[in-house]
Design a protein around this motif. Structure first.
Motif, PDB file in Angstrom:
ATOM      1  N   GLY A 174      67.881  13.700-128.129  1.00  0.00           N
ATOM      2  CA  GLY A 174      67.145  13.686-126.525  1.00  0.00           C
ATOM      3  C   GLY A 174      65.025  14.147-127.058  1.00  0.00           C
ATOM      4  O   GLY A 174      64.729  13.584-126.795  1.00  0.00           O
ATOM      5  N   LEU A 175      65.417  15.231-128.338  1.00  0.00           N
ATOM      6  CA  LEU A 175      64.109  15.389-128.982  1.00  0.00           C
ATOM      7  C   LEU A 175      62.662  14.784-129.386  1.00  0.00           C
ATOM      8  O   LEU A 175      62.387  14.579-129.072  1.00  0.00           O
ATOM      9  CB  LEU A 175      64.565  16.338-129.486  1.00  0.00           C
ATOM     10  N   ALA A 176      63.584  13.731-129.985  1.00  0.00           N
ATOM     11  CA  ALA A 176      62.718  12.484-130.663  1.00  0.00           C
ATOM     12  C   ALA A 176      62.381  11.367-128.992  1.00  0.00           C
ATOM     13  O   ALA A 176      61.095  10.995-129.331  1.00  0.00           O
ATOM     14  CB  ALA A 176      63.662  11.434-131.011  1.00  0.00           C
ATOM     15  N   LEU A 177      63.203  11.717-128.256  1.00  0.00           N
ATOM     16  CA  LEU A 177      62.696  10.490-127.122  1.00  0.00           C
ATOM     17  C   LEU A 177      62.081  11.074-125.944  1.00  0.00           C
ATOM     18  O   LEU A 177      62.072  10.725-124.696  1.00  0.00           O
ATOM     19  CB  LEU A 177      63.816   9.557-126.850  1.00  0.00           C
ATOM     20  N   LEU A 178      61.759  12.780-126.037  1.00  0.00           N
ATOM     21  CA  LEU A 178      60.131  13.550-125.293  1.00  0.00           C
ATOM     22  C   LEU A 178      60.059  12.917-124.379  1.00  0.00           C
ATOM     23  O   LEU A 178      60.238  13.276-122.679  1.00  0.00           O
ATOM     24  CB  LEU A 178      60.512  15.150-125.691  1.00  0.00           C
ATOM     25  N   ASP A 179      59.040  12.207-124.394  1.00  0.00           N
ATOM     26  CA  ASP A 179      57.659  11.086-123.832  1.00  0.00           C
ATOM     27  C   ASP A 179      58.387  11.191-122.365  1.00  0.00           C
ATOM     28  O   ASP A 179      58.408  10.490-121.934  1.00  0.00           O
ATOM     29  CB  ASP A 179      56.795  10.809-125.105  1.00  0.00           C
ATOM     30  N   SER A 180      59.644  10.307-123.359  1.00  0.00           N
ATOM     31  CA  SER A 180      60.261   9.260-122.253  1.00  0.00           C
ATOM     32  C   SER A 180      60.731   9.587-120.789  1.00  0.00           C
ATOM     33  O   SER A 180      61.176   9.319-120.307  1.00  0.00           O
ATOM     34  CB  SER A 180      60.586   7.686-122.686  1.00  0.00           C
TER      35      SER A 180
ATOM     36  N   ASP B  37      59.449   1.028-133.223  1.00  0.00           N
ATOM     37  CA  ASP B  37      60.647   1.154-133.910  1.00  0.00           C
ATOM     38  C   ASP B  37      60.643   2.006-135.666  1.00  0.00           C
ATOM     39  O   ASP B  37      61.093   2.265-136.251  1.00  0.00           O
ATOM     40  CB  ASP B  37      60.949  -0.593-134.369  1.00  0.00           C
ATOM     41  N   PHE B  38      59.785   1.434-136.306  1.00  0.00           N
ATOM     42  CA  PHE B  38      59.263   1.287-137.445  1.00  0.00           C
ATOM     43  C   PHE B  38      58.752   3.238-137.947  1.00  0.00           C
ATOM     44  O   PHE B  38      59.808   4.417-138.221  1.00  0.00           O
ATOM     45  CB  PHE B  38      58.297   0.565-138.351  1.00  0.00           C
ATOM     46  N   LEU B  39      58.031   3.475-136.615  1.00  0.00           N
ATOM     47  CA  LEU B  39      57.534   4.613-136.582  1.00  0.00           C
ATOM     48  C   LEU B  39      58.813   5.594-136.317  1.00  0.00           C
ATOM     49  O   LEU B  39      58.757   6.621-137.045  1.00  0.00           O
ATOM     50  CB  LEU B  39      56.338   4.898-135.196  1.00  0.00           C
ATOM     51  N   ALA B  40      59.695   5.655-135.781  1.00  0.00           N
ATOM     52  CA  ALA B  40      60.553   6.130-134.900  1.00  0.00           C
ATOM     53  C   ALA B  40      61.819   6.747-136.315  1.00  0.00           C
ATOM     54  O   ALA B  40      62.395   7.179-136.310  1.00  0.00           O
ATOM     55  CB  ALA B  40      61.647   5.637-134.050  1.00  0.00           C
ATOM     56  N   ASP B  41      62.253   5.391-137.094  1.00  0.00           N
ATOM     57  CA  ASP B  41      62.557   5.472-138.237  1.00  0.00           C
ATOM     58  C   ASP B  41      62.463   6.251-139.389  1.00  0.00           C
ATOM     59  O   ASP B  41      62.400   7.122-139.345  1.00  0.00           O
ATOM     60  CB  ASP B  41      63.080   4.118-139.158  1.00  0.00           C
ATOM     61  N   MET B  42      60.359   6.213-138.847  1.00  0.00           N
ATOM     62  CA  MET B  42      59.760   7.678-140.229  1.00  0.00           C
ATOM     63  C   MET B  42      60.554   8.781-139.249  1.00  0.00           C
ATOM     64  O   MET B  42      60.436   9.485-140.491  1.00  0.00           O
ATOM     65  CB  MET B  42      58.550   7.124-140.447  1.00  0.00           C
ATOM     66  N   TYR B  43      60.037   8.583-138.726  1.00  0.00           N
ATOM     67  CA  TYR B  43      60.650  10.267-138.159  1.00  0.00           C
ATOM     68  C   TYR B  43      61.790  10.419-138.125  1.00  0.00           C
ATOM     69  O   TYR B  43      62.250  11.649-138.916  1.00  0.00           O
ATOM     70  CB  TYR B  43      59.918   9.803-136.760  1.00  0.00           C
ATOM     71  N   GLN B  44      62.833   9.979-138.248  1.00  0.00           N
ATOM     72  CA  GLN B  44      64.148  10.007-138.142  1.00  0.00           C
ATOM     73  C   GLN B  44      64.636  10.865-139.343  1.00  0.00           C
ATOM     74  O   GLN B  44      65.131  11.497-139.470  1.00  0.00           O
ATOM     75  CB  GLN B  44      65.411   8.796-137.389  1.00  0.00           C
TER      76      GLN B  44
ATOM     77  N   GLY C 258      73.145  11.692-122.654  1.00  0.00           N
ATOM     78  CA  GLY C 258      73.508  12.367-123.935  1.00  0.00           C
ATOM     79  C   GLY C 258      72.204  12.263-124.903  1.00  0.00           C
ATOM     80  O   GLY C 258      72.446  13.043-125.540  1.00  0.00           O
ATOM     81  N   TRP C 259      71.085  12.129-124.073  1.00  0.00           N
ATOM     82  CA  TRP C 259      69.665  12.982-124.425  1.00  0.00           C
ATOM     83  C   TRP C 259      69.665  15.125-123.353  1.00  0.00           C
ATOM     84  O   TRP C 259      68.534  14.924-124.290  1.00  0.00           O
ATOM     85  CB  TRP C 259      69.146  12.382-123.334  1.00  0.00           C
ATOM     86  N   LEU C 260      69.992  14.801-122.416  1.00  0.00           N
ATOM     87  CA  LEU C 260      70.390  16.535-122.242  1.00  0.00           C
ATOM     88  C   LEU C 260      71.541  17.259-121.939  1.00  0.00           C
ATOM     89  O   LEU C 260      71.954  17.094-121.935  1.00  0.00           O
ATOM     90  CB  LEU C 260      69.400  16.497-120.429  1.00  0.00           C
TER      91      LEU C 260
ATOM     92  N   GLU D 240      60.990  22.824-133.384  1.00  0.00           N
ATOM     93  CA  GLU D 240      59.927  22.049-132.237  1.00  0.00           C
ATOM     94  C   GLU D 240      59.650  20.238-132.535  1.00  0.00           C
ATOM     95  O   GLU D 240      59.866  20.503-133.713  1.00  0.00           O
ATOM     96  CB  GLU D 240      58.603  22.400-131.853  1.00  0.00           C
ATOM     97  N   VAL D 241      59.232  19.485-131.311  1.00  0.00           N
ATOM     98  CA  VAL D 241      59.310  18.109-131.427  1.00  0.00           C
ATOM     99  C   VAL D 241      58.947  17.929-133.479  1.00  0.00           C
ATOM    100  O   VAL D 241      58.996  17.307-134.249  1.00  0.00           O
ATOM    101  CB  VAL D 241      58.606  17.642-130.943  1.00  0.00           C
ATOM    102  N   SER D 242      57.727  18.562-133.678  1.00  0.00           N
ATOM    103  CA  SER D 242      57.304  18.430-134.793  1.00  0.00           C
ATOM    104  C   SER D 242      57.271  19.357-135.848  1.00  0.00           C
ATOM    105  O   SER D 242      56.214  18.994-137.318  1.00  0.00           O
ATOM    106  CB  SER D 242      55.667  17.706-134.643  1.00  0.00           C
ATOM    107  N   ASN D 243      57.641  20.379-135.864  1.00  0.00           N
ATOM    108  CA  ASN D 243      57.880  21.382-136.552  1.00  0.00           C
ATOM    109  C   ASN D 243      59.066  21.672-137.129  1.00  0.00           C
ATOM    110  O   ASN D 243      60.022  22.097-136.300  1.00  0.00           O
ATOM    111  CB  ASN D 243      57.044  22.791-135.965  1.00  0.00           C
ATOM    112  N   PHE D 244      59.207  22.602-138.629  1.00  0.00           N
ATOM    113  CA  PHE D 244      60.367  22.601-139.212  1.00  0.00           C
ATOM    114  C   PHE D 244      59.984  23.584-139.593  1.00  0.00           C
ATOM    115  O   PHE D 244      59.305  24.870-140.310  1.00  0.00           O
ATOM    116  CB  PHE D 244      60.580  21.971-140.262  1.00  0.00           C
ATOM    117  N   ALA D 245      61.133  24.931-139.696  1.00  0.00           N
ATOM    118  CA  ALA D 245      60.859  25.800-140.696  1.00  0.00           C
ATOM    119  C   ALA D 245      62.219  26.263-141.117  1.00  0.00           C
ATOM    120  O   ALA D 245      63.843  25.599-140.735  1.00  0.00           O
ATOM    121  CB  ALA D 245      60.463  27.391-139.779  1.00  0.00           C
ATOM    122  N   ARG D 246      62.522  26.825-142.075  1.00  0.00           N
ATOM    123  CA  ARG D 246      63.469  27.707-142.877  1.00  0.00           C
ATOM    124  C   ARG D 246      63.560  28.997-143.035  1.00  0.00           C
ATOM    125  O   ARG D 246      61.941  29.530-142.966  1.00  0.00           O
ATOM    126  CB  ARG D 246      63.516  27.546-144.273  1.00  0.00           C
TER     127      ARG D 246
END
Length: 384
Positions: free
Chosen positions: A367-373, A206-213, A352-354, A228-234
Motif C-alpha cells: 500500500g505504501l507504493a500506492l499511497l497517492d491513489s 509501470d516502468f517507474l513502479a518497477d524501478m521503485y520496487q 490488502g492496502w491498509l 517512509e515512502v522515499s526514505n530508507f535507514a539502517r
C-alpha cells in the motif's frame, strides 16, 4: 538558504542564482527571524534543526554557527540534538565540511542525485560523479553514520539495467540513510519542456513502479528499513527532523520561502497555523529588518485541516498514525470511529492496502507504493 550557483533542469524550488550574496546581511536576518519566531511560538525546547535550500553548503560555517547560537539563546537546544545541513558535492570539500561540523552540524544530506555523468548533465547538476564520490567519502569520515544521500530515478531514457547498477554502486558508497525520489516534471523547468516537446522520452508509469520496487527490494536486502515512502535507514539512522514533519509536530520555518506549522502563543493565538515566509530574498530581508520576521502568509488551520495533514503525512511512514497521535488532534473522534466503520478504509483494508489495528492506521508494504491513489478515498471518508 535560497541561493544556488546554478539552476538544475528539474528544479522549481524557491532558489536564486545571483552574482554575489551579501552573506552578512542575509545571516543577520536569519538570526533575527529565528529569534522573533521562537519568541512568538514560545517554544521551550528544540529537537532538531535542518538547514535546507537552495544550497546551504554555500553559506559559510560562521553563518550556520550564528543561527545555532541564536536558537540556543532563545530556547533549549539539547547537546546531541540533530542538526542537518544539505550539501551539494561541489561545495562539500573536507575543509568546508569540517568547518560545518565545528559550527554544530552533526548530520549531512548530500544531493548526489546520480553517479552517472550523462545523467548529471541531463539534470543540470554542476558536479561530476567523481566529485560526488569524493564528497561522500569526506562526509562519512567527518559524520560517520550520519551522512544521507539523495538520488533521483525515473529519468528520461533511464533503463532498468542502469538503475540497478546505479543502486549497487550507491549501496557500496552510502552510509546508513538514503533518499530516493522519483523525478517529477515541474511546469516551468527546462527538463519538463524537453520532455513535453518530445525531445526526450517519458518513462511509462509501470516502468517507474518497477524501478521503485527494485530499489525497495535491493535496499531491504542490504539491511535498510523503508521507514517512509522515499526514505530508507539502517542501524536506526532515521532523520529525526523529517519524522517530525510526518508525525505532524510543530516546526518553525526561517528564511525566504520557508514553511512552518506552529501555535503562535506570543501573538495571542491558540490555533496551529500554516505560515509561509516571503519568497524573494531582498523583499524578505526588508521585512525582517522592519518587523523582525518576513511572514507573508498565515492561515489558522481548522480541526479538519489539521486532521487531513495528520492523515496525508502520517501514512507516508511505515509506522503510520498511532492512536495516541490521532487522539492529540482528535480527542473526541477516534481512528476506529472514522475508519473502522463500513466505507472506503474497510474496502482498502480488504484489498490488502491498509491496516487498522491496536497500533493505529497504516499502509501495508504494498500500500505504501500506492499511497497517492489511496489518499483521496480516505480524505473523503474523513471529511464525511
Amino acid at each position: 538558504w535560497p541561493y544556488c550557483r546554478k539552476r538544475c533542469s528539474y528544479c522549481n524550488f524557491n532558489k536564486y542564482v545571483v552574482p554575489a550574496v551579501d552573506e552578512v546581511a542575509v545571516g543577520t536576518c536569519l538570526v533575527q527571524e529565528t529569534r522573533t519566531l521562537l519568541r512568538l511560538s514560545q517554544v521551550q525546547s528544540i529537537t532538531s534543526v535542518f538547514f535546507g535550500g537552495g544550497t546551504p553548503s554555500l553559506a559559510s560555517p560562521r553563518t550556520i554557527a550564528a543561527v545555532l547560537e541564536a536558537i540556543a539563546g532563545a530556547a533549549q537546544l539539547p547537546i546531541g540534538a540533530e542538526v542537518t545541513l544539505e550539501a551539494n558535492p561541489s561545495s562539500a570539500d573536507t575543509l568546508r565540511l569540517a568547518g560545518f561540523r565545528a559550527a554544530g552540524v552533526n548530520r549531512l544530506s548530500i544531493g548526489v542525485q546520480s553517479l552517472d555523468d550523462a545523467e548529471l548533465l541531463l539534470l543540470g547538476r554542476e558536479h561530476t560523479a567523481a566529485e560526488a564520490r569524493r564528497a561522500v567519502e569526506a562526509a562519512r569520515g567527518l559524520f560517520p553514520g550520519q551522512t544521507s544521500l539523495d538520488f533521483i530515478f525515473g529519468l528520461p531514457g533511464q533503463s532498468r539495467g542502469t538503475w540497478a547498477r546505479a543502486l549497487e554502486e550507491a549501496l557500496g558508497l552510502c552510509d546508513d540513510h538514503i533518499s530516493l525520489y522519483q523525478l517529477t516534471l515541474e511546469r516551468g523547468t527546462a527538463l519538463a519542456a524537453q520532455v513535453w516537446s518530445g525531445a526526450l522520452p517519458t518513462p511509462p508509469q509501470d516502468f517507474l513502479a518497477d524501478m521503485y520496487q527494485t530499489a525497495c527490494t535491493m535496499l531491504v536486502a542490504a539491511g535498510f528499513r523503508r521507514y517512509e515512502v522515499s526514505n530508507f535507514a539502517r542501524k536506526g539512522a532515521f532523520s529525526t527532523h523529517n519524522l517530525s514533519y510526518w508525525r505532524a509536530e510543530q516546526y518553525i520555518g526561517v528564511g525566504p520561502g520557508a514553511h512552518g506549522r506552529f501555535v503562535p502563543w506570543g501573538e495571542g493565538s491558540h490555533s496551529r497555523e500554516a505560515r509561509i515566509q516571503t519568497l524573494e530574498p531582498d523583499d524578505w530581508m526588508r521585512e525582517v529588518q522592519s518587523q523582525g520576521h518576513g511572514t507573508r502568509k498565515r492561515v489558522a488551520l481548522s480541526p479538519l485541516e489539521q486532521l487531513e495533514e495528520v492523515l496525508a503525512l502520517g501514512l507516508r511512514t511505515d509506522e503510520g498514525i498511532t492512536h495516541e497521535r490521532w487522539g492529540h488532534f482528535s480527542p473526541h473522534l477516534s481512528l476506529e470511529a472514522i475508519f473502522g466503520v463500513p466505507g472506503e478504509a474497510k474496502t482498502l483494508e480488504q484489498q490488502g492496502w491498509l491496516v487498522l489495528d491496536n497500533g493505529g492506521l497504516r499502509c501495508t508494504w504494498e500500500g505504501l507504493a500506492l499511497l497517492d491513489s489511496l489518499l483521496p478515498d480516505l480524505l473523503c471518508q474523513l471529511q464525511r
